[in-house]
Design an enzyme around this catalytic site. Structure first.
Site, PDB file in Angstrom:
ATOM      1  N   HIS A   1       0.810  -1.220   0.000  1.00  0.00           N
ATOM      2  CA  HIS A   1       0.000   0.000   0.000  1.00  0.00           C
ATOM      3  C   HIS A   1       0.836   1.260   0.000  1.00  0.00           C
ATOM      4  CE1 HIS A   1      -0.047   1.091   4.373  1.00  0.00           C
ATOM      5  NE2 HIS A   1       0.016  -0.207   4.585  1.00  0.00           N
TER       6      HIS A   1
ATOM      7  N   HIS B   1       2.417   4.187  12.074  1.00  0.00           N
ATOM      8  CA  HIS B   1       1.296   5.124  12.283  1.00  0.00           C
ATOM      9  C   HIS B   1       1.723   6.313  13.133  1.00  0.00           C
ATOM     10  CE1 HIS B   1      -1.770   1.610  11.460  1.00  0.00           C
ATOM     11  NE2 HIS B   1      -0.892   1.794  10.491  1.00  0.00           N
TER      12      HIS B   1
ATOM     13  N   ASP C   1       3.109  -5.935   3.200  1.00  0.00           N
ATOM     14  CA  ASP C   1       2.786  -4.782   4.046  1.00  0.00           C
ATOM     15  C   ASP C   1       3.644  -4.867   5.304  1.00  0.00           C
ATOM     16  OD1 ASP C   1       1.752  -2.696   5.438  1.00  0.00           O
ATOM     17  OD2 ASP C   1      -0.312  -3.439   5.515  1.00  0.00           O
TER      18      ASP C   1
ATOM     19  N   ASP D   1       5.706   1.084   7.052  1.00  0.00           N
ATOM     20  CA  ASP D   1       4.272   0.862   6.764  1.00  0.00           C
ATOM     21  C   ASP D   1       3.779   1.934   5.798  1.00  0.00           C
ATOM     22  OD1 ASP D   1       1.681   0.032   6.844  1.00  0.00           O
ATOM     23  OD2 ASP D   1       1.300   0.645   8.893  1.00  0.00           O
TER      24      ASP D   1
ATOM     25  N   GLU E   1      -5.311   2.306   1.975  1.00  0.00           N
ATOM     26  CA  GLU E   1      -5.390   1.082   2.790  1.00  0.00           C
ATOM     27  C   GLU E   1      -5.677   1.416   4.242  1.00  0.00           C
ATOM     28  OE1 GLU E   1      -3.762  -2.090   5.471  1.00  0.00           O
ATOM     29  OE2 GLU E   1      -3.191  -0.009   5.301  1.00  0.00           O
ATOM     30  N   GLU E   2      -5.016   2.462   4.727  1.00  0.00           N
ATOM     31  CA  GLU E   2      -5.050   2.783   6.164  1.00  0.00           C
ATOM     32  C   GLU E   2      -6.423   3.246   6.637  1.00  0.00           C
ATOM     33  OE1 GLU E   2      -2.739   2.006   8.064  1.00  0.00           O
ATOM     34  OE2 GLU E   2      -0.747   2.320   7.199  1.00  0.00           O
TER      35      GLU E   2
HETATM   36  N1  BES Z   1       0.356  -2.555   8.122  1.00  0.00           N
HETATM   37  C1  BES Z   1      -0.829  -2.404   8.892  1.00  0.00           C
HETATM   38  C2  BES Z   1      -1.358  -3.719   9.437  1.00  0.00           C
HETATM   39  C3  BES Z   1      -0.523  -4.367  10.490  1.00  0.00           C
HETATM   40  C4  BES Z   1      -0.064  -3.656  11.569  1.00  0.00           C
HETATM   41  C5  BES Z   1      -0.267  -5.726  10.408  1.00  0.00           C
HETATM   42  C6  BES Z   1       0.688  -4.292  12.541  1.00  0.00           C
HETATM   43  C7  BES Z   1       0.454  -6.366  11.376  1.00  0.00           C
HETATM   44  C8  BES Z   1       0.942  -5.645  12.455  1.00  0.00           C
HETATM   45  C9  BES Z   1      -1.906  -1.771   8.034  1.00  0.00           C
HETATM   46  O1  BES Z   1      -1.434  -0.742   7.232  1.00  0.00           O
HETATM   47  C10 BES Z   1      -2.971  -1.204   8.941  1.00  0.00           C
HETATM   48  O2  BES Z   1      -2.713  -0.337   9.715  1.00  0.00           O
HETATM   49  N2  BES Z   1      -4.179  -1.753   8.844  1.00  0.00           N
HETATM   50  C11 BES Z   1      -5.293  -1.330   9.639  1.00  0.00           C
HETATM   51  C12 BES Z   1      -6.527  -2.058   9.216  1.00  0.00           C
HETATM   52  C13 BES Z   1      -7.258  -1.420   8.081  1.00  0.00           C
HETATM   53  C14 BES Z   1      -8.479  -2.260   7.747  1.00  0.00           C
HETATM   54  C15 BES Z   1      -7.643   0.009   8.379  1.00  0.00           C
HETATM   55  C16 BES Z   1      -5.126  -1.683  11.095  1.00  0.00           C
HETATM   56  O3  BES Z   1      -4.392  -2.623  11.412  1.00  0.00           O
HETATM   57  O4  BES Z   1      -5.796  -1.035  11.897  1.00  0.00           O
HETATM   58 ZN    ZN Z   2       0.312  -1.195   6.363  1.00  0.00          ZN
END
Ligand code: BES
Ligand code: ZN
Length: 540
Positions: free
Chosen positions: A242, A401, A324, A262, A296-297
């Site tokens: 992403h 984040h 990711d 990320d 994605e975020e």
């Molecule tokens: N890269 C993250 C997901 C992640 C974080 C996987 C830590 C494993 C460990 C991704 O970009 C993310 O932040 N995803 C969101 C979910 C999305 C549906 C908004 C999340 O994890 O809250």
């Molecule tokens: Zn991510």
């Protein structure tokens, strides 16, 4: 702002409405801000319910919904795997309240929000339903790839010319944008920058196109590089990461969100794969698509639009991999294959690829427990996905984040990412090198004849066998001939799926396969003799 407005609770196989009671006062509450639909897992939802402000709103709306016709909900493709044990809630929220929601989940569960965005209630319900019958039938008819690993001659030299420093430079370039948020000017600029970068890599190759995928709802575009397959172009292989970044729920135009790990690390890994494939002049037989998803975020919005659009065209996507977060080594193993929202068969293939091409790496398994990245968007459409991750879920990069997700905080090097880039290149070449599966007519036979001396062996094949079919190999002749047949790799006198070694030259073996595969035949002269080998295919 009260985020929750309307709520539907869904369990596997049945629709549950909350035990909440409506009150006329609450039911009349209306919102002035923009409402959107999201779905989220039970654990996150349970936490939200503890917030009194949120509770009042949701109770009113549940009752309102209960008076309408109950939709027939079935377990959804998006709920596959262990994550399916969680109850999923479809909730209407004020978009402005999303910040509260993310914050609450983050504080109480010590993980990220994990909600999926839906364009409408109907859209949300649809994506939680089982795949439609036509879609299931289309998927059954679609090609399941053969996971035979047989491209060492191409893959090994490509792996050795891949460079961590190239990946590191792309991470720096992407994270130099103030942020890559899906609505910010930095998010738009990063998309344009990447389109140019990938176009430059593909210059001079008319079979490679680089496009932006426009999303009507927001400014940032996804970027897609397509290597058109030579003779099996309708079968697609998707490699994704992403493009967007975020730093807290209130990310705005000037919020610093470098997103180095990320997920600049995933996009940079894809970029190095593209560079290496072009440098080796690799021309896939299947079509390869490299995708840098927007948004994605904020609920997998970009990838959902793309996956739905391809599913609507009945695209034959034979495999999807998501990179990711690849550059922060937080745990003992090198690559963790995540089990939820992914395909066990393809994960097994990735594990074999790592053991074949990167034998020093240690493989682990783990799970997110919710739809944590863009692979879930493809899984929801029924496609085979994998999500190889940089660490165990618990030991992931603590800086993501935030303004601290920098290249420096991944150690100013990209050695960890290089492992993922190499694995994904092997995946792209091994799947990309396959031609169309053959559907031979029922009576199709092939004959071979010759002589064998004592202990001499001769190999035949590979014979392509389409999913569900049977291949029979039989011999007649003089002397004593032994027959060995193996699926998915070369047969030998010690490695076979079927052997026939009577004391004449008349031998017979049949093998069948649930997936497309390649069958290899070996004959051995137990005494000198002559043979006539007949290979017959019987389709399903
Ligand atoms: N890269 C993250 C997901 C992640 C974080 C996987 C830590 C494993 C460990 C991704 O970009 C993310 O932040 N995803 C969101 C979910 C999305 C549906 C908004 C999340 O994890 O809250
Ligand atoms: Zn991510």
């Amino acid at each position: 702002m009260h985020p929750l407005k309307t709520l539907i609770a869904i369990t596997l196989g049945s629709l549950l409405l909350s035990n909440a009671q409506a009150t006329p006062a609450a039911a009349s509450v209306s919102s002035s801000s923009q409402r959107i639909w999201i779905s989220l897992g039970d654990a996150a939802y349970q936490q939200l319910q503890k917030l009194p402000r949120l509770k009042a709103r949701s109770e009113a709306s549940v009752a309102a919904l209960a008076s309408g016709p109950a939709p027939a909900l079935m377990p959804g493709a998006s709920l596959e795997g262990a994550a399916a044990l969680e109850q999923v809630h479809l909730v209407e929220v004020d978009e402005a309240g999303l910040a509260d929601l993310s914050e609450a989940v983050h504080q109480s569960l010590r993980r990220c929000g994990g909600y999926l965005f839906h364009a409408s209630k109907e859209d949300g319900l649809r994506s939680l339903q089982r795949l439609s019958r036509p879609r299931q039938q289309a998927l059954l008819a679609a090609s399941k790839p053969s996971y035979v690993i047989d491209q060492q001659a191409l893959v090994t030299p490509m792996l050795s010319q891949m460079q961590a420093s190239n990946i590191g430079q792309t991470i720096l370039d992407l994270s130099a944008h103030t942020n890559r948020y899906y609505t910010s000017s930095g998010g738009v600029a990063a998309s344009n920058w990447l389109k140019t970068r990938w176009s430059n890599l593909a210059a001079g190759r008319s079979d490679i196109t680089v496009e932006q995928f426009n999303h009507p709802g927001w400014a940032q575009k996804s970027v897609i590089a397509t290597f058109k397959g030579t003779d099996n172009a309708s079968e697609l292989v998707v490699l994704g990461a992403h493009l967007d970044s975020i730093a807290g729920a209130n990310t705005g135009e000037s919020t610093r969100a470098p997103g180095a790990d990320d997920d600049a690390s995933g996009v940079a890994s894809l970029t190095e794969i593209i560079r290496s494939l072009v440098a080796s002049n690799f021309k896939p037989r299947r079509t390869l698509k490299f995708m840098a998803y927007a948004a994605e975020e904020v609920g997998l919005r970009g990838s959902q639009e793309i996956a739905k659009s391809l599913a609507n065209q009945n695209a034959n996507v034979v495999g999807v991999i998501q990179l990711d977060m690849t550059n922060y080594k937080g745990a003992a193993n090198d690559i963790y294959l995540f089990s939820d929202y992914t395909d066990a068969g393809q994960n097994q293939f990735l594990s074999q690829l790592i053991q074949t091409y990167l034998p020093t790496l240690k493989i682990g398994t783990d799970r997110c427990g919710y739809a944590c990245s863009d692979h879930a968007s493809w899984n929801a459409q029924g496609y085979a996905t994998s999500m190889p991750f940089e660490s165990s879920f618990a030991a992931d990069n603590p800086y993501i984040h935030s303004a601290n997700d920098t290249y420096a905080n991944s150690g100013n090097q990209a050695d960890h990412s290089l492992k993922f880039a190499r694995m994904a290149l092997a995946y792209a070449v091994e799947l990309g090198a396959d031609g169309p599966a053959v559907t031979p007519p029922a009576d199709k036979t092939e004959n071979f004849s010759g002589n064998l001396t004592l202990n001499q062996t001769r190999s035949f094949g590979p014979f392509k066998l389409k999913a569900g079919g049977t291949l029979k190999a039989s011999t007649t002749g003089t002397g004593d001939i032994d027959l060995f047949v193996k699926k998915g790799g070369a047969a030998s006198t010690s490695s076979y799926d079927c052997k026939s070694d009577g004391n004449t030259a008349s031998e017979s073996c049949s093998v069948n396969s649930a997936t497309n595969t390649e069958v290899y035949v070996l004959l051995k002269g137990y005494s000198a003799g002559s043979y006539r080998l007949t290979v017959t295919y019987t389709p399903q």
